[in-house]
Design a protein around this motif. Structure first.
Motif, PDB file in Angstrom:
ATOM      1  N   LEU A 111       0.824  -1.206   0.000  1.00 43.77           N
ATOM      2  CA  LEU A 111       0.000   0.000   0.000  1.00 43.77           C
ATOM      3  C   LEU A 111       0.866   1.268   0.000  1.00 43.77           C
ATOM      4  CD1 LEU A 111      -1.951  -2.239   1.092  1.00 43.77           C
ATOM      5  CD2 LEU A 111      -2.902  -0.512   2.598  1.00 43.77           C
ATOM      6  N   TYR A 142      -8.700  -4.654  -0.855  1.00 48.94           N
ATOM      7  CA  TYR A 142      -8.492  -4.726  -2.301  1.00 48.94           C
ATOM      8  C   TYR A 142      -9.770  -4.370  -3.063  1.00 48.94           C
ATOM      9  CZ  TYR A 142      -3.692  -6.349  -2.989  1.00 48.94           C
ATOM     10  OH  TYR A 142      -2.319  -6.412  -3.084  1.00 48.94           O
ATOM     11  N   GLU A 145     -10.260  -0.621  -2.850  1.00 52.98           N
ATOM     12  CA  GLU A 145      -9.290   0.052  -3.722  1.00 52.98           C
ATOM     13  C   GLU A 145      -9.813   0.105  -5.152  1.00 52.98           C
ATOM     14  OE1 GLU A 145      -5.575   1.692  -5.210  1.00 52.98           O
ATOM     15  OE2 GLU A 145      -6.557   1.664  -3.266  1.00 52.98           O
ATOM     16  N   ALA A 149     -10.837   3.565  -7.225  1.00 51.69           N
ATOM     17  CA  ALA A 149      -9.786   3.958  -8.181  1.00 51.69           C
ATOM     18  C   ALA A 149     -10.364   4.371  -9.528  1.00 51.69           C
ATOM     19  CB  ALA A 149      -8.807   2.802  -8.372  1.00 51.69           C
ATOM     20  N   LYS A 170      -8.204   4.406  -2.632  1.00 47.97           N
ATOM     21  CA  LYS A 170      -8.016   4.846  -1.245  1.00 47.97           C
ATOM     22  C   LYS A 170      -6.635   4.498  -0.687  1.00 47.97           C
ATOM     23  CE  LYS A 170     -11.346   4.060   1.722  1.00 47.97           C
ATOM     24  NZ  LYS A 170     -12.455   3.345   2.416  1.00 47.97           N
ATOM     25  N   TYR A 171      -6.077   3.371  -1.149  1.00 48.41           N
ATOM     26  CA  TYR A 171      -4.836   2.879  -0.549  1.00 48.41           C
ATOM     27  C   TYR A 171      -3.627   2.907  -1.483  1.00 48.41           C
ATOM     28  CZ  TYR A 171      -8.602   1.259   2.407  1.00 48.41           C
ATOM     29  OH  TYR A 171      -9.733   1.219   3.170  1.00 48.41           O
TER      30      TYR A 171
END
Length: 203
Positions: A111, A142, A145, A149, A170-171
């Motif tokens: 991350l 995951y 994310e 994204a 987010k990560y």
């Protein structure tokens, strides 16, 4: 007529030249990303998340495995994506390894933005419960994310290299699909009365 032929030749030459430039740029870009990944992997290995508190102990995770795959019949990690398949063979899975009722887990690999979450259990934590909760959180992480994204994960069949591209959710996950990751150990720290866990993740 000669003028037309000359124009065609120039157009073809230009097209071939552009294709070569695009191809070279793509290769250059792939090589650059590969170098960046190697650099990140080295830094991640050197700078694994640590607590500023007092180190208490290290908890290992082992799976009974076939001797044709592992000489001693021990797999020294748990696959994060398919942990439920490996839990029946988790060694010492019922042993209470953390007596505290509340813990904080830190996830930093792979991350860009560190993620922390709390767990509670009145009976403390055995290996099985830790594996279940940590792998569940990784799976959710995951998924979150991908949802957040705008640069999505390139499907495996469309990749020019095995490694996962970096997404901007987010990560900021980079380098590895969930299927690449395995939990090998947990490091336990005491910090201001709190129990902090950092993770030994193999890829």
């Amino acid at each position: 007529m000669k003028f037309k032929i000359l124009v065609i030749i120039l157009a073809v030459s230009f097209f071939i030249g552009c294709k070569n430039k695009i191809s070279q740029n793509a290769i250059s870009s792939d090589e650059e990303y590969e170098k960046t990944l190697i650099d990140r992997e080295n830094k991640a290995a050197q700078n694994q998340a640590k607590s500023s508190g007092l180190f208490v102990k290290d908890i290992s995770f082992q799976i009974k495995a076939d001797k044709k795959d592992f000489e001693d019949g021990i797999q020294p990690w748990v696959n994060i994506e398919k942990s439920e398949n490996e839990l029946p063979n988790l060694i010492n899975k019922d042993e209470i390894v953390i007596a505290e009722e509340k813990i904080t887990v830190v996830i930093d690999y792979p991350l860009t933005n560190i993620y922390k979450f709390d767990l509670k259990s009145k009976k403390g934590f055995n290996r099985e419960l830790l594996v279940q909760e940590i792998t569940k959180e990784y799976q959710k992480l995951y998924q979150d994310e991908e949802k957040s994204a705008t640069i999505k994960t390139v499907p495996m069949k469309e990749r020019k290299m095995y490694n996962r591209n970096q997404t901007n959710g987010k990560y900021g996950i980079w380098g590895h699909d969930l299927a690449d990751l395995a939990l090998s150990s947990i490091q336990v720290y005491k910090e201001n009365g709190n129990t902090i866990l950092t993770l030994g993740i193999e890829s």
